[in-house]
Design a protein around this motif. Structure first.
Motif, PDB file in Angstrom:
ATOM      1  N   CYS A  96     -15.686  45.586  32.333  1.00 21.07           N
ATOM      2  CA  CYS A  96     -14.287  46.020  32.333  1.00 21.07           C
ATOM      3  C   CYS A  96     -13.449  45.359  31.241  1.00 21.07           C
ATOM      4  N   ASP A 153      -7.132  46.156  26.479  1.00 19.73           N
ATOM      5  CA  ASP A 153      -7.401  47.230  27.425  1.00 19.73           C
ATOM      6  C   ASP A 153      -8.129  46.653  28.636  1.00 19.73           C
ATOM      7  N   SER A 155      -7.913  46.034  33.005  1.00 19.22           N
ATOM      8  CA  SER A 155      -7.304  46.541  34.230  1.00 19.22           C
ATOM      9  C   SER A 155      -7.107  45.411  35.235  1.00 19.22           C
TER      10      SER A 155
END
Length: 192
Positions: A96, A153, A155
């Motif tokens: 991620c 980027d 999350s």
């Protein structure tokens, strides 16, 4: 002379561990990003290869290290669960967040280890330790690229996985320390 050798060995082992962890992040990112490998599948195969290789070596070279009592087996299963959770969360964090950010987040384990060591093992926290923690976390922050003026980027789930991997790594460290104090062999503990 013995103390210098012991300290040198500890330094080399710590440096080697950090190098392996950082390199692992790069491979995980490559496999999950380039080959779209599912993180749970990758974590499973990492665990299976580690267990199989370690079992084979220990069974052939040191068979006594494979033998455990039922009480040890129960303790080791809890340890195995923590290690499996760490492996999954670390793999998820790298997938991620990328290797740099994931590596920074896993080194939150330094903070968790210090706090949990104080709570459960009654360890003292010195000013030198606090300075070392700040320098370690600050260094990881600089190296990870999180301070650069670019939009990362990442999350909320990725951040939680990264912090979770740091927490599980801290638990892993403390359980390993507890098992060593209980007289268990480190290789036996890692196998199970």
């Amino acid at each position: 002379m013995h103390t210098d050798t012991h300290e040198t060995r500890g330094f080399v082992l710590a440096l080697s561990s950090a190098l392996v962890l950082a390199t692992t992040g790069i491979f995980i990112r490559y496999l999950t990003f380039t080959h779209q490998m599912d993180v749970l599948v990758l974590a499973f195969w990492r665990n299976l290869f580690l267990f199989s290789g370690l079992f084979l070596v220990l069974e052939l070279a040191y068979p006594k290290l494979v033998e455990v009592t039922f009480a040890q087996f129960r303790r080791f299963m809890l340890f195995g669960l923590v290690l499996a959770c760490f492996n999954y969360l670390w793999t998820t964090s790298v997938a991620c967040n990328g290797a740099g950010v994931a590596t920074f987040l896993i080194y939150t384990s330094v903070v968790f280890t210090t706090i949990l060591g104080r709570i459960f093992l009654k360890e003292t926290i010195s000013q030198v330790m606090l300075i070392a923690i700040l320098l370690a976390v600050g260094g990881c922050l600089l190296i990870s690229g999180m301070l650069e003026h670019q939009t990362l980027d990442i999350s909320a789930g990725g951040i939680m996985a990264g912090i979770g991997s740091g927490f599980c790594f801290a638990l892993y460290s403390l359980i390993m320390r507890h098992n060593r104090c209980a007289g268990d062999n480190n290789w036996t503990v890692l196998l199970y």
